[in-house]
Design an enzyme around this catalytic site. Structure first.
Site, PDB file in Angstrom:
ATOM      1  N   LYS A 149       0.743  -1.113   0.102  1.00  0.00           N
ATOM      2  CA  LYS A 149       0.090   0.023  -0.036  1.00  0.00           C
ATOM      3  C   LYS A 149       0.890   1.270   0.233  1.00  0.00           C
ATOM      4  CE  LYS A 149      -2.224  -1.109   3.883  1.00  0.00           C
ATOM      5  NZ  LYS A 149      -1.743  -2.456   4.048  1.00  0.00           N
ATOM      6  N   ARG A 157      -9.523   0.545   9.090  1.00  0.00           N
ATOM      7  CA  ARG A 157      -9.249  -0.826   9.241  1.00  0.00           C
ATOM      8  C   ARG A 157     -10.105  -1.476   9.992  1.00  0.00           C
ATOM      9  NH1 ARG A 157      -3.092   0.170   8.762  1.00  0.00           N
ATOM     10  NH2 ARG A 157      -2.119  -1.934   9.211  1.00  0.00           N
ATOM     11  N   ARG A 201      11.491  -6.626   4.506  1.00  0.00           N
ATOM     12  CA  ARG A 201      11.425  -5.372   4.988  1.00  0.00           C
ATOM     13  C   ARG A 201      12.018  -5.080   6.413  1.00  0.00           C
ATOM     14  NH1 ARG A 201       5.503  -2.406   5.050  1.00  0.00           N
ATOM     15  NH2 ARG A 201       5.460  -3.185   7.006  1.00  0.00           N
ATOM     16  N   ARG A 240      11.449  -1.657  11.745  1.00  0.00           N
ATOM     17  CA  ARG A 240      10.277  -1.771  12.580  1.00  0.00           C
ATOM     18  C   ARG A 240      10.142  -2.888  13.398  1.00  0.00           C
ATOM     19  NH1 ARG A 240       5.437  -0.191   8.452  1.00  0.00           N
ATOM     20  NH2 ARG A 240       4.057  -1.546  10.215  1.00  0.00           N
ATOM     21  N   ARG A 252      -0.738  -9.453  13.188  1.00  0.00           N
ATOM     22  CA  ARG A 252      -1.255  -8.415  12.248  1.00  0.00           C
ATOM     23  C   ARG A 252      -1.872  -9.004  11.139  1.00  0.00           C
ATOM     24  NH1 ARG A 252       4.496  -6.305  10.785  1.00  0.00           N
ATOM     25  NH2 ARG A 252       3.288  -4.857   9.385  1.00  0.00           N
TER      26      ARG A 252
END
Ligand code: ADP
Length: 189
Positions: free
Chosen positions: A14, A88, A127, A133, A145
């Protein structure tokens, strides 16, 4: 206004695709994840958001909706907005509809990036190397998640499907290919 909800599970692309859409259509890009990560980590709000996001849980609707509305209000002259990571939950979707209606506008479309779970996990682990993160670094948090997405977020697609605003886009392939698929849907509307 061109108000695009860019939807999909964590790792669907996204953020990457939002940058492309922003440039082509002259839109403002609002990512609630980026907004939360940008809060002062010493502030009460920053601490609160981090206590949820580090574990891969959703920040409570009340807080998220308020933050989103104040973020949108920073751009009164926007030609349109890409909503990335919001709504969300169905409650967030309802709040967004109300908020935009109060401004005389509405969600134009939801574009949903479809990516299989195994591919998402691979992307998020890769990532983690660059994002730093905490929620990318731990397979258990990644799984949380994805589960949160399946349980609480996926139903948001039905909300827009019922309004005839949902288009699903294959999110597997090269970044350019996916961008072109998104452009084709937007330009076809
Ligand atoms: P990703 O889509 O890669 O999981 P984001 O950067 O969009 O990550 O979001 C990171 C975290 O920020 C989420 O796991 C959640 O804790 C919080 N967050 C972001 N957007 C929302 C939202 N709309 N509602 C609740 N929490 C959110």
């Amino acid at each position: 206004m061109l108000n695009i909800v860019l939807f999909g599970p964590p790792g669907a692309g996204k953020g990457t695709q939002s940058e492309r859409l922003k440039e082509k259509y002259g839109l403002v890009h609002i990512s609630t994840g980026d907004v939360f990560r940008g809060l002062d980590p010493e502030s009460e709000l920053g601490k609160l958001a981090k206590s949820y996001s580090d574990k891969g849980n959703l920040v409570p609707d009340e807080v998220t909706i308020q933050i989103l509305e104040s973020e949108v209000s920073k751009y009164p002259d926007a030609k349109g907005v890409i909503y990335d990571g919001f709504p969300r939950t169905t409650a967030q979707a309802e709040a967004l509809d109300k908020f935009l209606a109060s401004k005389g506008t509405e969600v134009s479309m939801m574009l949903s990036l479809v990516v299989p779970e195994e591919e998402l996990k691979k992307r998020l682990i890769a990532r983690a190397e660059v994002s730093g993160r905490k929620d990318d670094a731990d397979p258990a948090i990644i799984q949380n998640r994805i589960n949160t997405y399946n349980n609480s977020t996926a139903p948001v697609a039905d909300f827009y499907r019922a309004q005839n605003k949902l288009s699903e886009v294959d999110g597997v392939g090269s970044i350019d290919d996916i961008t072109n698929r998104l452009f084709a849907v937007i330009d076809g509307k």
